[in-house]
Design an enzyme around this catalytic site. Sequence first.
Site, PDB file in Angstrom:
ATOM      1  N   LYS A  10      81.673  52.907  23.437  1.00  0.00           N
ATOM      2  CA  LYS A  10      82.137  51.624  22.878  1.00  0.00           C
ATOM      3  C   LYS A  10      81.462  51.420  21.523  1.00  0.00           C
ATOM      4  CE  LYS A  10      78.125  49.125  23.338  1.00  0.00           C
ATOM      5  NZ  LYS A  10      77.293  48.742  22.216  1.00  0.00           N
ATOM      6  N   ASP A 136      75.432  45.729  29.263  1.00  0.00           N
ATOM      7  CA  ASP A 136      76.541  46.451  28.634  1.00  0.00           C
ATOM      8  C   ASP A 136      77.413  47.212  29.638  1.00  0.00           C
ATOM      9  OD1 ASP A 136      76.123  45.742  26.070  1.00  0.00           O
ATOM     10  OD2 ASP A 136      75.402  47.679  25.369  1.00  0.00           O
TER      11      ASP A 136
HETATM   12  O1  C5P Z   1      70.674  44.417  29.876  1.00  0.00           O
HETATM   13  P1  C5P Z   1      69.946  45.580  29.301  1.00  0.00           P
HETATM   14  O2  C5P Z   1      69.181  46.346  30.338  1.00  0.00           O
HETATM   15  O3  C5P Z   1      70.789  46.460  28.487  1.00  0.00           O
HETATM   16  O4  C5P Z   1      68.865  44.965  28.296  1.00  0.00           O
HETATM   17  C1  C5P Z   1      67.787  45.713  27.800  1.00  0.00           C
HETATM   18  C2  C5P Z   1      66.820  44.773  27.108  1.00  0.00           C
HETATM   19  O5  C5P Z   1      67.416  44.249  25.896  1.00  0.00           O
HETATM   20  C3  C5P Z   1      66.455  43.533  27.914  1.00  0.00           C
HETATM   21  O6  C5P Z   1      65.368  43.782  28.764  1.00  0.00           O
HETATM   22  C4  C5P Z   1      66.099  42.526  26.830  1.00  0.00           C
HETATM   23  O7  C5P Z   1      64.799  42.775  26.338  1.00  0.00           O
HETATM   24  C5  C5P Z   1      67.064  42.887  25.731  1.00  0.00           C
HETATM   25  N1  C5P Z   1      68.281  42.058  25.767  1.00  0.00           N
HETATM   26  C6  C5P Z   1      68.239  40.754  25.304  1.00  0.00           C
HETATM   27  N2  C5P Z   1      69.364  39.992  25.338  1.00  0.00           N
HETATM   28  C7  C5P Z   1      70.545  40.505  25.761  1.00  0.00           C
HETATM   29  C8  C5P Z   1      70.633  41.845  26.208  1.00  0.00           C
HETATM   30  C9  C5P Z   1      69.472  42.593  26.204  1.00  0.00           C
HETATM   31  O8  C5P Z   1      67.178  40.256  24.893  1.00  0.00           O
HETATM   32  N3  C5P Z   1      71.634  39.731  25.722  1.00  0.00           N
END
Ligand code: C5P
Length: 327
Positions: A10, A136
């Site tokens: 994506k 994601d």
């Molecule tokens: O959801 P994911 O595991 O991809 O997120 C990885 C990290 O990115 C989270 O632990 C957070 O620190 C950050 N994040 C965030 N806000 C989001 C998505 C991710 O701060 N909307």
Amino acid sequence: MPVTVRSYAKINLGLAIGALRSDRFHSLETIYQTLAVHDLVRVEAARGNGIDIRCKNPHVPCDESNTCYRVADRMLRHWKQRAKLTITIEKNLPVQGGLGAGSSNAIATMFALERELKEPLPADDRLRIAAEVGSDLPLFLLGGTVLGLGRGEQVYPLADLPPIACVLVTPSVAVSTPQAFSDWDAFIESENKAWNLTPPDGSVTLSKFNRSAFEWLSYLNVSGVPVENDGDRAETPLLDLVRAGIENDFERVVFPQYPELRDVKRVLEREGADYASLSGSGSTMYGLFRTRERAVQAAERMSAEGLAATVTETLPRNEYRAQMFVK
Ligand code: C5P
């Protein structure tokens, strides 16, 4: 019989970062778009117990932290089922490159495992498991053009739009997503201090994104066809969207740290991209081109200059679904 699934990439067509929430995630708004480039994920179930992840790429963790492992483990627990799973990932997409490859691999595992065990999950359970594993993942349950809200995990299918050529360049710098989010917080705080604004608030970028995105959406009917035939809007709805002024906020904090990424954006624009941007927190940069011919020529010129560029195209939802399983 093992089941093999194409695990598509994506890009983000604009990404606006809002406030830090109490759960330490940021609210955000983005439009995701799936691409034709993909990894392959093969899932095989046998009698026994355990999940074995195989991948020749040394940057892919083959332990319990792998997103495929985490999804498969949750699915087996949900069904209260025992099985010995072998999940093989054939890598083509960059690891941690802003193309959502790890998240896509995990959803490919979900679709493959459902078929392998002949046990489809209800849509609510799919979404819950996907969102638990990462922000994601849910977009890959839909594919095509997808509006992402919340922390990115609330997904809404947008009209299925005609494909458009896309050139990808992934410079070999490692951008950490959590670090990029905290750099954004520091950036907003310093901006607010400079302008003597209180309290620090990310809502300004969200409302700017909303205005652009909704203005664009109002030109399309539910089938993605422009409501009024308004000059060149009619031909390329995706280009109209990005031209409406949407941006990826991560560029504001990632480009100053990695100026080579800004340089790649300039090269893509110079080579004729109608729109160029960072995808997610990077490091992949993409350029959208009106025709495949122009994209191929641009990629050839860039590769000749030592900037490895790949040509692909956006993948509408109907094709995403129709082509997912490798027969
Ligand atoms: O959801 P994911 O595991 O991809 O997120 C990885 C990290 O990115 C989270 O632990 C957070 O620190 C950050 N994040 C965030 N806000 C989001 C998505 C991710 O701060 N909307």
